[in-house]
Write a protein that holds these residues in place. Structure first.
Motif, PDB file in Angstrom:
ATOM      1  N   LEU A  99     -11.196  -7.468  -2.912  1.00 49.94           N
ATOM      2  CA  LEU A  99     -10.161  -6.597  -3.452  1.00 49.94           C
ATOM      3  C   LEU A  99      -9.910  -5.407  -2.525  1.00 49.94           C
ATOM      4  O   LEU A  99      -9.804  -4.261  -2.960  1.00 49.94           O
ATOM      5  CB  LEU A  99     -10.553  -6.112  -4.853  1.00 49.94           C
ATOM      6  CG  LEU A  99     -10.675  -7.202  -5.922  1.00 49.94           C
ATOM      7  CD1 LEU A  99     -11.142  -6.612  -7.243  1.00 49.94           C
ATOM      8  CD2 LEU A  99      -9.340  -7.920  -6.120  1.00 49.94           C
ATOM      9  N   SER A 100      -9.837  -5.704  -1.236  1.00 49.64           N
ATOM     10  CA  SER A 100      -9.621  -4.646  -0.252  1.00 49.64           C
ATOM     11  C   SER A 100      -8.167  -4.193  -0.259  1.00 49.64           C
ATOM     12  O   SER A 100      -7.270  -4.930  -0.650  1.00 49.64           O
ATOM     13  CB  SER A 100      -9.990  -5.142   1.150  1.00 49.64           C
ATOM     14  OG  SER A 100      -9.209  -6.268   1.488  1.00 49.64           O
ATOM     15  N   ILE A 101      -7.961  -2.964   0.189  1.00 50.40           N
ATOM     16  CA  ILE A 101      -6.613  -2.395   0.262  1.00 50.40           C
ATOM     17  C   ILE A 101      -5.997  -2.757   1.607  1.00 50.40           C
ATOM     18  O   ILE A 101      -6.590  -2.492   2.652  1.00 50.40           O
ATOM     19  CB  ILE A 101      -6.658  -0.861   0.103  1.00 50.40           C
ATOM     20  CG1 ILE A 101      -7.292  -0.483  -1.237  1.00 50.40           C
ATOM     21  CG2 ILE A 101      -5.273  -0.262   0.226  1.00 50.40           C
ATOM     22  CD1 ILE A 101      -7.517   1.003  -1.414  1.00 50.40           C
ATOM     23  N   THR A 106       0.831  -1.210   0.000  1.00 53.73           N
ATOM     24  CA  THR A 106       0.000   0.000   0.000  1.00 53.73           C
ATOM     25  C   THR A 106       0.860   1.252   0.000  1.00 53.73           C
ATOM     26  O   THR A 106       0.602   2.203  -0.749  1.00 53.73           O
ATOM     27  CB  THR A 106      -0.936   0.002   1.230  1.00 53.73           C
ATOM     28  OG1 THR A 106      -1.756  -1.176   1.211  1.00 53.73           O
ATOM     29  CG2 THR A 106      -1.841   1.229   1.234  1.00 53.73           C
ATOM     30  N   PHE A 160      -6.080  -1.736  -5.496  1.00 52.02           N
ATOM     31  CA  PHE A 160      -7.167  -2.709  -5.342  1.00 52.02           C
ATOM     32  C   PHE A 160      -6.784  -4.105  -5.841  1.00 52.02           C
ATOM     33  O   PHE A 160      -7.593  -5.025  -5.807  1.00 52.02           O
ATOM     34  CB  PHE A 160      -8.408  -2.210  -6.083  1.00 52.02           C
ATOM     35  CG  PHE A 160      -8.942  -0.912  -5.546  1.00 52.02           C
ATOM     36  CD1 PHE A 160      -9.764  -0.890  -4.427  1.00 52.02           C
ATOM     37  CD2 PHE A 160      -8.595   0.299  -6.121  1.00 52.02           C
ATOM     38  CE1 PHE A 160     -10.243   0.305  -3.911  1.00 52.02           C
ATOM     39  CE2 PHE A 160      -9.066   1.505  -5.621  1.00 52.02           C
ATOM     40  CZ  PHE A 160      -9.893   1.504  -4.503  1.00 52.02           C
TER      41      PHE A 160
END
Length: 460
Positions: free
Chosen positions: A247-249, A52, A361
């Motif tokens: 598809l979470s960060i 991230t 994502f």
């Protein structure tokens, strides 16, 4: 509106050309999203959080380049500097990754001041040209060595370093690996090097990224047919992406704003800071000038207009990246791929930045890529950095010997900073002893650095 903001006509380009150039640039440097978490996780950092931070640092830095300079250059956490961060400062010197991040943050603050006052360019000019090239070559060898180790192609042994064997690996690590776990990953890494090399020779766009993905895909096929068998005990996990959380960060919390200011007033910290400072300095200005010259963006005097804005963007990105939780963010030489496609303005950079934002994502994909698939990327990037050896003047031995010392010290001592410090000490001492110091007009900065590095070895 885009015409007015980016001055497309003035730069003899259009929206379609700029967008395609931005996509091309992203494709050629997206490998950093897989490689950076792999390298920094070796320093004990959370790989998801590093992913991230990497994407956000690239997004912010590249946008800053567009806004402050209107140039088609993209930024991201730099190769070489991330290896120095993890393998030298944290693993080699024993400092925490928080301490290393603080050095990166301090470097960014200093760079902001140097960029605003034009001192940064003066410092760059004070370092001998040959030594600048040697630093790049040494880092290339160091990165290649790290890649070979990550893939287990080379490992420790009776001769200090030796070629992989299952028996040797088990004896060295005290495990029970087989050809179906660690063994097959070594073969896959070698195949990956050949595939990536073929793609590079064929000049395929995004060759390094494609090399990573194809190698990974072959590994997945091997897992499905039973040739590769995951074995957590030896560090071989399933190669399939984990989409259980969608598809979470990944949260950046484990590494966000984790600066450690205790112990920064030491000679060790100064040495670490100088290493970050000078490697980034050479890399950034060298990249800017090199890519700009290919694009015909330099003026009649060979200077880059608006270089102050470009350098400031780089400095701000480094500072922001440290706060986010990643190693030095710098201008990527892969920007040349977008420039070769016709990119001439900040619109190219904006396009690349947006794609890095969207990539946030896709974390399950990038985080599932194993080290045997990213290792070929490190080895090929090492090749690119080693090409600077042709810029070293080997006819003048007072130049060649310090460069040689600088180059071999990095992989042999497993430290980029040792290479820089030994190269500078050797350069100053050798030229003083041979009476060539006045002829070459050694800068005051070189003498100061040489003295500091000698003191480091004397008292540490």
């Amino acid at each position: 509106m885009l015409e007015k903001i980016f001055k497309l006509s003035e730069n003899k380009t259009d929206v379609k050309t700029e967008v395609l150039a931005g996509i091309t640039t992203f494709m050629t440097m997206a490998y950093i999203l897989a490689v950076n978490p792999s390298i920094l996780s070796a320093a004990g950092m959370d790989s998801g959080a590093v992913f991230t931070a990497t994407a956000l640092a690239a997004f912010v830095g590249t946008l800053l380049m567009a806004v402050l300079a209107n140039y088609p250059f993209a930024l991201a956490p730099g190769m070489g500097l991330n290896a120095y961060f993890a393998y030298t400062v944290v693993i080699g010197m024993g400092y925490s990754w928080e301490y290393a991040l603080t050095a990166v943050f301090a470097e960014g603050i200093i760079f902001i001041l140097l960029s605003v006052t034009n001192v940064r360019e003066a410092i760059f000019n004070a370092i001998p040209k040959n030594l600048k090239s040697a630093v790049s070559v040494g880092i290339g060898l160091f990165i290649a060595f790290v890649g070979l180790q990550n893939a287990h192609i080379v490992m420790g042994g009776a001769t200090l370093v030796e070629l992989f064997s299952v028996d040797g690996y088990n004896k060295l690590n005290g495990v029970n690996a087989t050809m179906n776990d660690v063994g097959i990953t070594v073969l896959l890494a070698i195949i990956g090097i050949l595939i990536t090399g073929w793609l590079v020779v064929k000049n395929v766009k995004g060759n390094i990224l494609w090399g990573i993905l194809i190698t990974w895909a072959i590994g997945i096929v091997c897992q499905f047919v039973g040739i590769y068998v995951p074995n957590a005990e030896v560090g071989c996990f399933s190669l399939l992406p984990d989409f259980s959380h969608g598809l979470s960060i990944p949260s950046i919390a484990p590494i966000f704003c984790k600066l450690q200011f205790k112990g920064i007033f030491t000679l060790d910290f100064v040495v670490i800071l100088c290493a970050f400072l000078f490697v980034d300095l050479f890399d950034t200005i060298g990249t800017l000038v090199g890519v700009s010259s290919k694009a015909g963006m330099l003026d009649k005097e060979g200077k880059l207009p608006k270089i102050k804005g470009a350098l400031l963007a780089d400095a701000l990105a480094t500072t922001a990246g440290a706060v986010l939780g990643t190693s030095t963010t710098t201008t990527f030489v892969e920007s040349a791929s977008g420039v070769s496609e016709g990119g001439r303005t900040g619109l190219t950079a904006v396009t690349t930045a947006i794609l890095f934002g969207l990539a946030l994502f896709l974390s399950p994909i990038f985080l599932a890529i194993p080290s045997f698939a990213t290792a070929p990327a490190l080895i090929i990037v090492g090749l690119y950095m080693m090409t600077n050896i042709t810029n070293i003047d080997f006819d003048d031995l007072s130049e060649a010997i310090p460069c040689y010392v600088c180059i071999i010290a990095m992989p042999f001592f497993y430290s980029i900073s040792e290479g820089i410090s030994m190269g500078i000490i050797t350069y100053v001492v050798l030229n003083l002893l041979t009476g060539k110091a006045k002829e070459k007009k050694l800068s005051l900065l070189m003498y100061i650095l040489a003295i500091l590095f000698v003191l480091k070895y004397a008292f540490l």
